[in-house]
Structures are given as structure tokens and as C-alpha cells.
Enzyme design. Structure first.
Site, PDB file in Angstrom:
ATOM      1  N   GLY A  33       0.783  -1.230   0.000  1.00  0.00           N
ATOM      2  CA  GLY A  33       0.000   0.000   0.000  1.00  0.00           C
ATOM      3  C   GLY A  33       0.812   1.276   0.000  1.00  0.00           C
ATOM      4  O   GLY A  33       0.350   2.313   0.477  1.00  0.00           O
ATOM      5  N   SER A  34       2.029   1.244  -0.564  1.00  0.00           N
ATOM      6  CA  SER A  34       2.810   2.493  -0.584  1.00  0.00           C
ATOM      7  C   SER A  34       2.143   3.539  -1.479  1.00  0.00           C
ATOM      8  O   SER A  34       2.164   4.735  -1.173  1.00  0.00           O
ATOM      9  CB  SER A  34       4.261   2.239  -1.007  1.00  0.00           C
ATOM     10  N   ASN A  35       1.517   3.110  -2.555  1.00  0.00           N
ATOM     11  CA  ASN A  35       0.764   4.060  -3.386  1.00  0.00           C
ATOM     12  C   ASN A  35      -0.455   4.585  -2.629  1.00  0.00           C
ATOM     13  O   ASN A  35      -0.747   5.781  -2.677  1.00  0.00           O
ATOM     14  CB  ASN A  35       0.315   3.403  -4.693  1.00  0.00           C
ATOM     15  N   LEU A 106      -4.710  -6.761  -7.121  1.00  0.00           N
ATOM     16  CA  LEU A 106      -4.252  -7.811  -8.031  1.00  0.00           C
ATOM     17  C   LEU A 106      -5.347  -8.689  -8.616  1.00  0.00           C
ATOM     18  O   LEU A 106      -5.080  -9.577  -9.408  1.00  0.00           O
ATOM     19  CB  LEU A 106      -3.194  -8.679  -7.326  1.00  0.00           C
ATOM     20  N   ASN A 123      -6.839   2.468 -12.671  1.00  0.00           N
ATOM     21  CA  ASN A 123      -5.810   1.503 -12.249  1.00  0.00           C
ATOM     22  C   ASN A 123      -4.437   2.052 -12.602  1.00  0.00           C
ATOM     23  O   ASN A 123      -4.290   2.853 -13.530  1.00  0.00           O
ATOM     24  CB  ASN A 123      -6.025   0.171 -12.971  1.00  0.00           C
ATOM     25  N   HIS A 125      -0.568   0.601 -13.578  1.00  0.00           N
ATOM     26  CA  HIS A 125       0.163  -0.608 -13.963  1.00  0.00           C
ATOM     27  C   HIS A 125       1.647  -0.259 -14.093  1.00  0.00           C
ATOM     28  O   HIS A 125       1.992   0.759 -14.694  1.00  0.00           O
ATOM     29  CB  HIS A 125      -0.379  -1.150 -15.286  1.00  0.00           C
ATOM     30  N   ASP A 166      -6.092  -4.959 -17.634  1.00  0.00           N
ATOM     31  CA  ASP A 166      -5.076  -3.985 -18.068  1.00  0.00           C
ATOM     32  C   ASP A 166      -5.353  -3.425 -19.454  1.00  0.00           C
ATOM     33  O   ASP A 166      -4.447  -3.256 -20.268  1.00  0.00           O
ATOM     34  CB  ASP A 166      -3.673  -4.624 -18.063  1.00  0.00           C
ATOM     35  N   GLU A 195       5.418   6.089  -9.759  1.00  0.00           N
ATOM     36  CA  GLU A 195       4.005   5.940  -9.377  1.00  0.00           C
ATOM     37  C   GLU A 195       3.641   6.923  -8.263  1.00  0.00           C
ATOM     38  O   GLU A 195       2.630   7.618  -8.332  1.00  0.00           O
ATOM     39  CB  GLU A 195       3.730   4.497  -8.933  1.00  0.00           C
TER      40      GLU A 195
HETATM   41  C1  GAR Z   1       2.707  -1.116  -7.805  1.00  0.00           C
HETATM   42  O1  GAR Z   1       3.945  -1.096  -8.453  1.00  0.00           O
HETATM   43  C2  GAR Z   1       1.596  -1.290  -8.814  1.00  0.00           C
HETATM   44  O2  GAR Z   1       1.830  -0.663 -10.045  1.00  0.00           O
HETATM   45  C3  GAR Z   1       1.571  -2.766  -8.979  1.00  0.00           C
HETATM   46  O3  GAR Z   1       1.743  -3.280  -7.684  1.00  0.00           O
HETATM   47  C4  GAR Z   1       2.565  -2.371  -6.933  1.00  0.00           C
HETATM   48  C5  GAR Z   1       1.895  -2.088  -5.607  1.00  0.00           C
HETATM   49  O4  GAR Z   1       2.756  -1.445  -4.707  1.00  0.00           O
HETATM   50  N1  GAR Z   1       0.333  -3.164  -9.578  1.00  0.00           N
HETATM   51  C6  GAR Z   1       0.213  -4.191 -10.429  1.00  0.00           C
HETATM   52  O5  GAR Z   1       1.135  -4.914 -10.717  1.00  0.00           O
HETATM   53  C7  GAR Z   1      -1.188  -4.388 -10.987  1.00  0.00           C
HETATM   54  N2  GAR Z   1      -1.181  -5.302 -12.089  1.00  0.00           N
HETATM   55  P1  GAR Z   1       2.192  -0.759  -3.388  1.00  0.00           P
HETATM   56  O6  GAR Z   1       1.314  -1.781  -2.670  1.00  0.00           O
HETATM   57  O7  GAR Z   1       3.415  -0.452  -2.558  1.00  0.00           O
HETATM   58  O8  GAR Z   1       1.431   0.463  -3.772  1.00  0.00           O
END
Ligand code: GAR
Length: 213
Positions: A33-35, A106, A123, A125, A166, A195
Site C-alpha cells: 500500500g505504498s501508493n 491484483l 488503475n 500498472h 489492463d 508511481e
Molecule cells: C505497484 O507497483 C503497482 O503498479 C503494482 O503493484 C505495486 C503495488 O505497490 N500493480 C500491479 O502490478 C497491478 N497489475 P504498493 O502496494 O506499494 O502500492
């Protein structure tokens, strides 16, 4: 005197009016969940956009600790409920959620959810779609594939979500170089920084261009 009271009432109704104009978004995340954290930070004191819910498909996901720390309500959606039922959709609607932001979520989004939030699901990606997308292409698998293919660049794609994995209309892309010394881990770090830098602003722009319309 009377005037002060009248102004007080007026202010109250103005505040409730402003509150009802807040666009409430739900962030869906499966992992760390850093985003999600960056999105929460960005909209902390925002004029018209509010992170009102964190939803996850995984009971132990790190993002749920973030929700707790930030005092944001959270919702865990089990597999059965997500793919076969739609009770959670009523929950989202009753919380007045207007947008769904996928941030490292995911699972494929079921058609029922897309129909309930038409044109209102975004979303992110970690690659330059349409390359390196689709089933199984998530997290480190994406970066491994990019490195294995000796790509000279990668990047991020922010897009609307439609029925195909996607696939929806892209709203933003930015690239970064892939060097010969990059590993899936170093590339992942670069991509994650991109991101964090762009997702909150793009969310703001997309929501507010839709609001103004
Ligand atoms: C992110 O890099 C995101 O783009 C990717 O998972 C990571 C989540 O990081 N998403 C996918 O691969 C979706 N197909 P986070 O939990 O630290 O935000």
C-alpha cells in the site's frame, strides 16, 4: 444579536453543503500500500476529494495497517463475495463512494463492479501498456519480463478499468530508462517512485475534469 445567529446557521448549512460536494473515493489495494499511502497524504486536506475507504482482498495486507493508522474505514472483500456476489457494491454505494482507485490491486475487477461505477475506476500498472499487461503480469513478474526482454525503457500506465485485464483507455504514461545493470528489484524501485510522484495528481486531474463536466 439576531444577525450573528443567522450567520451561524448560514455557515452550518454552507459547511454541510461543502461536505456533500466532497468526492469520496475508495482505494483498493492488495499489498503493502505504498501508493495508497501517497494518495492518502495527497488528499489529506484536499478541497473536494477525500479518501473515504480502503478496500482489500487480503486480511493481512499492509495497506490495512495504513488505513487504521490514518483512521480511514476499511473493507475486506473475500473472494466469494467479490466474484460471485455484489453485496459489497451496496456497501460502497451506501458510503457514497464515487470513484474507485486501484493501487496494487491484483484481482480482475468483475463486470458487476464496472457497471456500478461506469467510467469511474482507475488503475495503475507498472509498465508501458499494452506491453507487459494481462493475467499474471503484476508486481515483480512485470519487471522480470521487461528485463528478460532487454527493453531499453519501461514506465507506468494509469488507465480506466474496463472488462478486460489492463486494457481500458490510458490517461497517463511516463517512461524511465532500463539500464544494463538494472535488476527486477532496482527497476521496481524506479517504477514505484514514478508511481508515487504521478498517481495522486493524475487522480485529482481525472476526477476534477469529470466533475466539471
Ligand atoms: C505497484 O507497483 C503497482 O503498479 C503494482 O503493484 C505495486 C503495488 O505497490 N500493480 C500491479 O502490478 C497491478 N497489475 P504498493 O502496494 O506499494 O502500492
Amino acid at each position: 444579536g439576531g444577525r450573528g445567529k443567522a450567520e451561524g446557521i448560514n455557515l452550518k448549512s454552507q459547511i454541510s453543503n461543502l461536505k456533500s460536494q466532497m468526492v469520496r473515493v475508495a482505494v483498493f489495494a492488495s499489498g503493502t500500500g505504498s501508493n495508497a499511502q501517497k494518495i492518502i497524504d495527497y488528499f489529506q486536506k484536499h478541497l473536494n476529494i477525500q479518501v473515504a475507504l480502503i478496500a482489500s482482498n487480503k486480511a493481512g495486507a499492509g495497506v490495512l495497517d495504513i488505513a487504521k493508522k490514518e483512521n480511514i474505514p476499511s473493507l475486506i472483500i473475500e473472494k466469494e463475495r467479490f466474484f460471485r456476489g455484489d453485496s459489497y457494491i451496496n456497501e460502497l454505494k451506501s458510503m457514497d463512494i464515487r470513484w474507485i482507485i486501484l493501487a496494487g490491486f491484483l484481482w480482475k475487477v468483475p463486470v458487476s463492479l464496472i457497471k456500478a461505477f461506469p467510467g469511474s475506476i482507475l488503475n495503475i500498472h507498472p509498465a508501458l501498456l499494452p506491453k507487459y499487461g494481462g493475467k499474471g503480469m503484476y508486481g515483480h513478474f512485470v519487471h522480470e519480463a521487461v528485463i528478460a526482454a532487454k527493453e531499453k525503457e519501461s514506465g507506468i500506465t494509469i488507465h480506466y478499468v474496463d472488462e478486460q485485464f489492463d486494457h481500458g483507455k490510458p490517461v497517463f504514461q511516463v517512461t524511465c530508462p532500463v539500464t544494463e545493470t538494472d535488476t527486477p528489484e532496482t527497476l521496481a524501485k524506479k517504477i514505484l517512485l514514478l508511481e508515487h510522484k504521478h498517481y495522486p495528481e493524475v487522480i485529482e486531474r481525472v476526477i476534477n475534469t469529470n466533475v466539471e463536466r
